[in-house]
Design an enzyme around this catalytic site. Sequence first.
Site, PDB file in Angstrom:
ATOM      1  N   PRO A   1      64.685  24.768 -25.410  1.00 13.63           N
ATOM      2  CG  PRO A   1      63.148  26.120 -24.292  1.00 13.63           C
ATOM      3  CD  PRO A   1      63.282  25.221 -25.491  1.00 13.63           C
ATOM      4  CB  CYS A   2      69.483  23.419 -22.809  1.00 11.62           C
ATOM      5  SG  CYS A   2      70.229  24.923 -22.103  1.00 11.62           S
ATOM      6  CD  GLN A   3      66.355  27.068 -19.827  1.00 15.56           C
ATOM      7  OE1 GLN A   3      65.980  26.263 -20.673  1.00 15.56           O
ATOM      8  NE2 GLN A   3      66.308  28.379 -20.022  1.00 15.56           N
TER       9      GLN A   3
ATOM     10  CG  LEU B   1      67.165  18.327 -21.724  1.00 13.32           C
ATOM     11  CD1 LEU B   1      67.227  18.463 -23.240  1.00 13.32           C
ATOM     12  CD2 LEU B   1      66.749  16.916 -21.334  1.00 13.32           C
ATOM     13  CB  SER B   2      71.764  22.270 -18.570  1.00 15.19           C
ATOM     14  OG  SER B   2      73.017  22.705 -18.109  1.00 15.19           O
TER      15      SER B   2
END
Length: 250
Positions: A70-72, A74-75
Site C-alpha cells: 500500500p502506498c497511502q 508514501l504518496s
Amino acid sequence: MKVGSLFAGIGGFDLGLERAGFEIAWQVEIDPYCQRVLAKHWPAVTRYTDIRSVNWQSVQPIDVLCGGFPCQDLSCAGRKQGLQDGTRSGLWADYVRAIRVLRPRFIVVENVSGLLDNHALGRVLGDLAECGYDAEWSMFPAAAFGFPHQRQRVWIVAYPQCIRRNTGRNEIFINFQRLHSQRGTDALRWMVENAGSRDGSISRDLRNGNGIPGFMDRLRGLGNAIVPQIAEWIGRQIMKVETNGSTQHH
C-alpha cells in the site's frame, strides 16, 4: 516458475507475469471488490485474505514473490507518515515476514515515487539486505510504455546474495535503459502493442488505461492495479536471465 502475488489488487502483476510465462500459484488480497475480479480471472488459484494472518510455513513454495504494498502513507496525496508510522504502507513489514519464510528466487516490488522520500527506500533496501537479498531499482513512467499518462512508479527486483551475476550489477534494469536510449519510446510502444491487453487491444483513453475493460469500476480498478505491461517486461527480463544461465551459485 511459480509466482506468489501479495497485495494482488485486480491482478495487474499477475496478468503481466502470466504473459511473460510465469504461473500464478496463489494471491493475497483483502478488498472484496478485488477478490471478485481475481476469482473471475484466476478461479483455480488459491487466495488468502489478510497478509497479516497468513501462515507462510503452510503456503506453497514459489520462485517469484511480487506485489506493490500500500502506498497511502508514501504518496504525495497522503499524509506521508512513512513506513514506520503509516498503518497502510507499514504493511511492508508483513511483506518482509513472507520473504524470510518463503525465500523466493526473485522479489519484485512496486510503489509510488514517494518511496524515494522519508528514507523509505533505504528501509526497504535495508530490510531486503537483512533477509540476504541484493536489489536493483529504477523508476518507470507508464508513458514510457506507450500510455497517455505518467504514473511514475518505483520498481525493485531483488535476488539472493548467494547468486553471482556474470554481467555485473543492474542486469535487469540496464536493459530498459539501453532500450530506451537506443531505440526510444517507439520500441517500448511496439512491445506494448504486441503484448496487447486481455482483449487484444490497448486503450488510449485515461479512464480505460492499462487495458481495464469498460464494464469495470474504473477508478477502483486503476487504484488497485499496476501497469501489467511493465510487470510483463520485468518478467521477461527475469526469464531471460534464467534462460541464458547468467546466474551461478556459489
